[in-house]
Design an enzyme around this catalytic site. Sequence first.
Site, PDB file in Angstrom:
ATOM      1  CD1 TRP A 325       2.281   0.694  -0.207  1.00  0.00           C
ATOM      2  CD2 TRP A 325       0.943   2.423  -0.927  1.00  0.00           C
ATOM      3  NE1 TRP A 325       3.146   1.813   0.103  1.00  0.00           N
ATOM      4  CE2 TRP A 325       1.941   3.084  -0.356  1.00  0.00           C
ATOM      5  CE3 TRP A 325       0.044   3.241  -1.383  1.00  0.00           C
ATOM      6  CZ2 TRP A 325       2.389   4.250  -0.177  1.00  0.00           C
ATOM      7  CZ3 TRP A 325      -0.119   4.781  -1.119  1.00  0.00           C
ATOM      8  CH2 TRP A 325       1.269   5.191  -0.358  1.00  0.00           C
ATOM      9  CG  HIS A 326      -3.562   3.362  -2.498  1.00  0.00           C
ATOM     10  ND1 HIS A 326      -2.951   2.796  -3.430  1.00  0.00           N
ATOM     11  CD2 HIS A 326      -3.526   4.816  -2.472  1.00  0.00           C
ATOM     12  CE1 HIS A 326      -2.233   3.778  -4.365  1.00  0.00           C
ATOM     13  NE2 HIS A 326      -2.607   5.039  -3.671  1.00  0.00           N
ATOM     14  N   GLY A 327      -4.791   0.692   1.273  1.00  0.00           N
ATOM     15  CA  GLY A 327      -5.556   0.176   2.344  1.00  0.00           C
ATOM     16  C   GLY A 327      -5.955  -1.007   2.366  1.00  0.00           C
TER      17      GLY A 327
END
Length: 488
Positions: A325-327
């Site tokens: 989700w973060h990257g």
Amino acid sequence: MLFNSLQFLVFFPTVAALYFATPSRFRWVLLLTASYYFYMCWRPEYVLLIMVSTGIDYFAALKMGACDTKPARRKYLWISLFGNLGLLFAFKYANFASHTLHEIMGVTVAVPMLDVLLPIGISFYTFQTLSYSIDVYRGQRKPERHLGKFAVYVAFFPQLVAGPIERSKSLLPQFGEIHRFEWERAKQGLTLILWGFFKKLVIADQAAIYVNEVYANPAQHSGLSLLIGSYLFAFQIYCDFSGYSDIAIGSSRLLGFRLMENFNRPLLSRSIGEFWERWHISLSTWFRDYVFMPLSLSRPMRSRASIDVVLTISLAITWTLVGLWHGAKWNFVIWGSYQAVLLIAARALRPWVVRATRRARALGSASLPSWIGDAGWIVFTFHLVVLGLVFFRAATVADALGILATISTETVFTSEALLAGLSAVELAAICLPIVFLSAVEVGQGDQTFVNFLGSRPIVFRFAMYLTLIFAIALLGVFKGEEFIYFQF
């Protein structure tokens, strides 16, 4: 539009004044217009993605609301999932998937690469609107029939691009409430906004000077510089992100809206589990409710061993997804997996820790102040967090491994290595506000910052206001630096 810009300092007071001057039944029009304008100041054409996501979930929810059973609603839930996650994949993960396929299958595999800019906030508003669809599917709320108010829920400008990720059960009904201007509420909102600007401009952006220097060229810096840079990054990302949340919550509170608390002094956590109960609360609870719980409860568990296996697998899957989700980088996959390992290990070791604590008390160490033990666990947890953040901040996995190797083998204290090209005054300007922040957070205990400040004598409150204002004026970095979580 950035919170830390002159444009926002004109935009927000204007919107607030118009909001309270507008009849209640038309306020959603003002908020929707302001929210779309707020987003379009970055890149106008990408507002279409928000509109598409809004339309998919609005109509899918209406269809689900007309169905009496979950099986009948399921196909419309899949439309929502595929529509929203398809957009998210196309803009955020397609290139990562293509590159991975190239690496695995060889350069002869031709996979088209998308040359597009990641839309700001797409992960946040996608998850916010998905939670609405899932709640309607589960029968936990009725579908919203007012398209305009639902569109405002998806695009509400204070928390549009970096959260908190609000649930429809909490935020959506508030757009039907009548909000009148209240000075006490406005004062609380302004206090939070001031606190958020202090965190962002004075701590996060000052720390970024040192952090960016050492992480841009890690091979050129000593182990001590990299270690200090890693410590400072923990405070940078905390103050950058929690500063954004404070400004978002404060702005909303001034208008009369209640957003959920997103940070609760996480760097004072005594365990990694407690840390994730205090850090980015809206995301961790989202994954708990919509990923971890469905996975862990998907099949009956008849023995302790089967429970352990299912929970371990569920934690591993959930936290790998949190990392993604973060990257779309392997750094984030490793960081998320690292969190899973820590949480799984903590769960496995909990009985041993309980027994060791009881044994220590039986030997007489209980006579020591409890805060000594708490401080030890806080320091230990902080270092576990910093270790993971090396992968979060480094440009590549190789850089992260190189940084950890340098820290572990070449850390020697010298003034030159400590300063990393800065003067002693510049380093003090970075560190002293962190000490001030830490003292405030320790002093406020279990209270929120607003309640803590509100319960102090008036002299203390004004001294705090003046300290924050002067710190921002003297030490603030006014270069319009983006918030870190805009990239996610």
